[in-house]
Design a protein around this motif. Structure first.
Motif, PDB file in Angstrom:
ATOM      1  N   GLU A   1       0.621  -0.890   0.009  1.00  0.00           N
ATOM      2  CA  GLU A   1       0.140  -0.088   0.190  1.00  0.00           C
ATOM      3  C   GLU A   1       0.903   1.323  -0.075  1.00  0.00           C
ATOM      4  O   GLU A   1       1.879   1.280   0.685  1.00  0.00           O
ATOM      5  CB  GLU A   1      -0.972  -0.121   1.177  1.00  0.00           C
ATOM      6  N   ASN A   2       0.422   2.241  -0.382  1.00  0.00           N
ATOM      7  CA  ASN A   2       1.023   3.610  -0.583  1.00  0.00           C
ATOM      8  C   ASN A   2       0.510   4.263   0.520  1.00  0.00           C
ATOM      9  O   ASN A   2      -0.302   4.374   0.931  1.00  0.00           O
ATOM     10  CB  ASN A   2       0.748   4.509  -1.871  1.00  0.00           C
ATOM     11  N   VAL A   3       1.792   4.727   1.303  1.00  0.00           N
ATOM     12  CA  VAL A   3       1.587   5.724   2.606  1.00  0.00           C
ATOM     13  C   VAL A   3       2.130   7.057   2.261  1.00  0.00           C
ATOM     14  O   VAL A   3       3.088   7.337   1.776  1.00  0.00           O
ATOM     15  CB  VAL A   3       2.214   5.028   3.693  1.00  0.00           C
ATOM     16  N   SER A   4       1.300   7.985   2.661  1.00  0.00           N
ATOM     17  CA  SER A   4       1.272   9.588   2.390  1.00  0.00           C
ATOM     18  C   SER A   4       1.866   9.893   3.788  1.00  0.00           C
ATOM     19  O   SER A   4       1.112   9.968   4.920  1.00  0.00           O
ATOM     20  CB  SER A   4       0.039  10.397   2.050  1.00  0.00           C
TER      21      SER A   4
ATOM     22  N   ALA B   1      -3.424  -0.615   9.674  1.00  0.00           N
ATOM     23  CA  ALA B   1      -1.950  -0.979  10.083  1.00  0.00           C
ATOM     24  C   ALA B   1      -0.986  -0.525   9.294  1.00  0.00           C
ATOM     25  O   ALA B   1       0.135  -0.160   9.709  1.00  0.00           O
ATOM     26  CB  ALA B   1      -2.409  -2.459  10.538  1.00  0.00           C
ATOM     27  N   TYR B   2      -0.983  -0.836   7.946  1.00  0.00           N
ATOM     28  CA  TYR B   2      -0.006  -0.595   7.126  1.00  0.00           C
ATOM     29  C   TYR B   2       0.514   0.923   7.257  1.00  0.00           C
ATOM     30  O   TYR B   2       1.826   1.218   6.660  1.00  0.00           O
ATOM     31  CB  TYR B   2      -0.390  -1.172   5.621  1.00  0.00           C
ATOM     32  N   ALA B   3      -0.076   1.965   7.396  1.00  0.00           N
ATOM     33  CA  ALA B   3       0.183   3.115   7.476  1.00  0.00           C
ATOM     34  C   ALA B   3       0.994   3.442   8.885  1.00  0.00           C
ATOM     35  O   ALA B   3       1.179   4.693   8.949  1.00  0.00           O
ATOM     36  CB  ALA B   3      -0.891   4.258   7.173  1.00  0.00           C
ATOM     37  N   TRP B   4       1.045   2.837   9.663  1.00  0.00           N
ATOM     38  CA  TRP B   4       1.418   3.183  11.297  1.00  0.00           C
ATOM     39  C   TRP B   4       2.977   3.346  10.948  1.00  0.00           C
ATOM     40  O   TRP B   4       3.554   2.609  10.375  1.00  0.00           O
ATOM     41  CB  TRP B   4       1.170   2.202  12.043  1.00  0.00           C
TER      42      TRP B   4
END
Length: 601
Positions: free
Chosen positions: A488-491, A550-553
């Motif tokens: 996933e892309n995270v900003s 969770a993937y952006a934590w």
């Protein structure tokens, strides 16, 4: 019969109005702004027909129309438009008589904010020179590289920065750089004093001001260097004169008093701020450096009505203890860029009914947006009308290479609504890109060719924006700041905003770090705790559960006493990314790094 027809017409108009409010609630705001742009375009063309075609011409026009109006207020000094005109003439005459500035020369200016920065700049323009604004926060080793890149062989330096130049003098001397100090005497035999020459010069204007090619270069402005060495961006006359309309488009008026604390060597203060004052015929209150403790006191003292901000300046004001002046000021408008949503809401709540006008712009090109609505968060609109005046596209990109995704035929694809994409704009007469001085490789990297058809050329901003279903545009990240984790892309910008509501965290800088044996990059955050607060891990964990997938934590935290920023308050990430983390408890960890073991990878 007539009554029935009129009733039907009114009912139809009412239904149409209801439909418009529901389906296109910002239609009239878009139309009004578009008409305002068209009106400015007509005014600009009319001025050009009268010979007002450059930044300098605009200043001379105001000095003629409003000679006695205060132009710059600085500490205990006030210069009217006529005062600034005559002093800039003295600089121009001094440059010419001393023979160190000829038409076509590039002259570098290294100064903190003060009226003579503006007067020397205008004087050099009158002498037909191109001016290079050097970052006053630069270190001695980079001065030579900056001067070489823009081709400057003359350096005008503020008296308080002469020591920096003295450190770099051995290198500058090899390049035959002439140094002129903005003082009555010189601190070194190798340097020349300037003010003693200036004050002996007549205040009359030069008889033959240079004619301007509006498509040519005007100034060199160095990028902030958040990811590497600063580059000297060429800024054309067309870009400069269009930039002068920013405060006007935000709602500025000629009777405004505009407070500028940003450094003049960046575009925001010099072209948008000072240029905006000149365009309006307004008064500028200039401060040498931003001070959170003096900000509202200055606003009250000088009856400021408009303030200019950028980056985290507003957050610094929020972090400062309350002062009485923050409730008694007359500021009605704050214009700038880089204001995060969480800070935006808190700023308006604490400091009163101040209208925020958030925008987006670049030093290198003319692509820009303005959020002329009261919606919190967006940087502008992507309506049909706005794309008529400023065409642009958001392109899908590869999160590993950050290059635009191309089809088998070699063409780029547009990012769908709701998905971040790389902002690009076609090169046109109104959207110039003159490149970086002395850096053809980096200049070429900013261009995309064959985007939608053979032969087209687009400027690649390197910024990721998102276009939502209501036609608002949101800034997401700069290319390289966004990272990919768990597919996933995270900003980083979005994650940073999540830290805002936590009362024990004052600032957060989010970035991605590589983990051996794992694909992509995991999130990490450098944080500064509020005074008299301790880090609260359980509260942070619960907050992340509620606000982020969770993937952006951020899986790693680094607690610091402060965060590194540029002079325009842009957060520095490069060094933090390089230092990374060390999850092995048996080895030495970088100072201040905390591994959130409860958030097991």
């Amino acid at each position: 019969m007539i009554a029935a027809v009129l009733g039907g017409v009114l009912a139809g108009l009412l239904a149409l109005r209801v439909y418009q409010r529901l389906a296109h609630p910002f239609l009239w705001a878009d139309v009004v702004y578009y008409c305002k742009l068209r009106s400015y375009g007509k005014t600009l063309r009319a001025r050009m027909q009268r010979g007002i075609v450059s930044y300098l011409d605009c200043f001379l026009h105001q000095a003629k129309e409003n000679p006695h109006k205060p132009f710059v207020v600085f500490e205990n000094q006030t210069l009217t438009y006529r005062d600034a005109e005559r002093r800039s003439n003295r600089f121009a005459n001094a440059f010419g008589s001393e023979g160190f500035a000829k038409r076509g020369d590039v002259v570098a200016l290294l100064m903190f904010n003060e009226p003579d920065f503006i007067c020397a700049w205008l004087g050099l323009c009158k002498a037909g020179c191109q001016v290079a604004f050097l970052n006053a926060g630069a270190k001695a080793p980079s001065l030579r590289a900056c001067l070489r890149s823009c081709g400057a062989r003359t350096l005008v330096v503020g008296a308080d920065l002469a020591g920096l130049v003295n450190e770099a003098w051995p290198d500058l001397k090899e390049d035959n750089v002439a140094v002129w100090v903005m003082d009555h005497t010189s601190p070194s035999e190798e340097f020349n004093s300037l003010l003693d020459k200036v004050e002996k010069m007549p205040g009359e204007c030069l008889s033959d001001l240079p004619k301007v090619d509006i498509m040519s270069n005007f100034v060199f402005i160095f990028t902030s260097g958040t990811t590497g060495l600063s580059k000297a961006a060429r800024v054309g006359h067309m870009k400069a004169i269009v930039s002068m309309s920013f405060l006007h488009m935000c709602g500025g008026r000629s009777d405004d008093v505009i407070y500028i604390t940003l450094p003049l060597y960046h575009m925001s203060a010099s072209l948008l701020g000072i240029g905006g004052c000149i365009h309006l015929g307004a008064t500028c209150v200039l401060r040498r450096k931003f001070s959170a403790s003096q900000f509202w006191k200055d606003c009250v003292k000088h009856n400021v009505t408009v303030v200019q901000y950028i980056g985290e300046l507003c957050r610094y004001l929020l972090n400062h203890p309350p002062v009485p002046e923050e409730k008694t000021h007359r500021v009605r408008l704050a214009a700038g860029s880089g204001l995060r949503s969480d800070v935006w809401r808190e700023f308006v709540q604490r400091f009163g009914r101040i209208k925020i006008r958030e925008g987006y712009g670049l030093t290198e090109a003319s692509i820009g947006f303005l959020n002329y609505t009261d919606e919190v968060g967006p940087i502008g609109r992507a309506s049909y009308f706005n794309k008529l005046s400023m065409p642009f596209e958001l392109l899908r990109y590869d999160p590993q290479t950050y290059e635009p995704v191309r089809t088998p035929s070699g063409r780029c694809t547009r990012a769908p609504t709701g998905e971040a994409g790389i902002l690009v704009a076609p090169l046109t007469a109104m959207n110039q890109f003159l490149g970086y001085a002395g850096n053809k490789v980096q200049s070429e990297k900013k261009l995309l060719r064959g985007v939608f058809k053979a032969g087209d050329v687009y400027f690649n901003t390197g910024d990721l924006l998102m276009h939502d279903h209501r036609d608002f545009l949101y800034f997401r990240d700069r290319v390289g700041d966004t990272f990919r984790w768990k597919g996933e892309n995270v900003s980083t910008t979005e994650v940073s905003e999540v830290f805002g509501p936590l009362d024990f965290i004052q600032e957060a800088n989010v970035y991605g770090v590589s983990i051996p044996g794992c694909e992509g990059r995991a999130g990490m955050a450098a944080v500064v705790l509020r005074p008299d607060h301790e880090f609260d891990g359980p509260t942070l964990y619960k907050h992340l559960l509620k606000t982020l997938p969770a993937y952006a934590w951020p899986w790693f935290l680094r607690v610091q006493t402060s965060l590194d920023v540029t002079e325009t308050f842009k957060q520095q990430k490069g060094k933090l990314v390089q230092e990374g983390f060390d999850p092995e408890p048996s080895t030495r960890q970088p100072p201040g790094v905390t591994w959130l073991e409860s958030l097991a990878l």
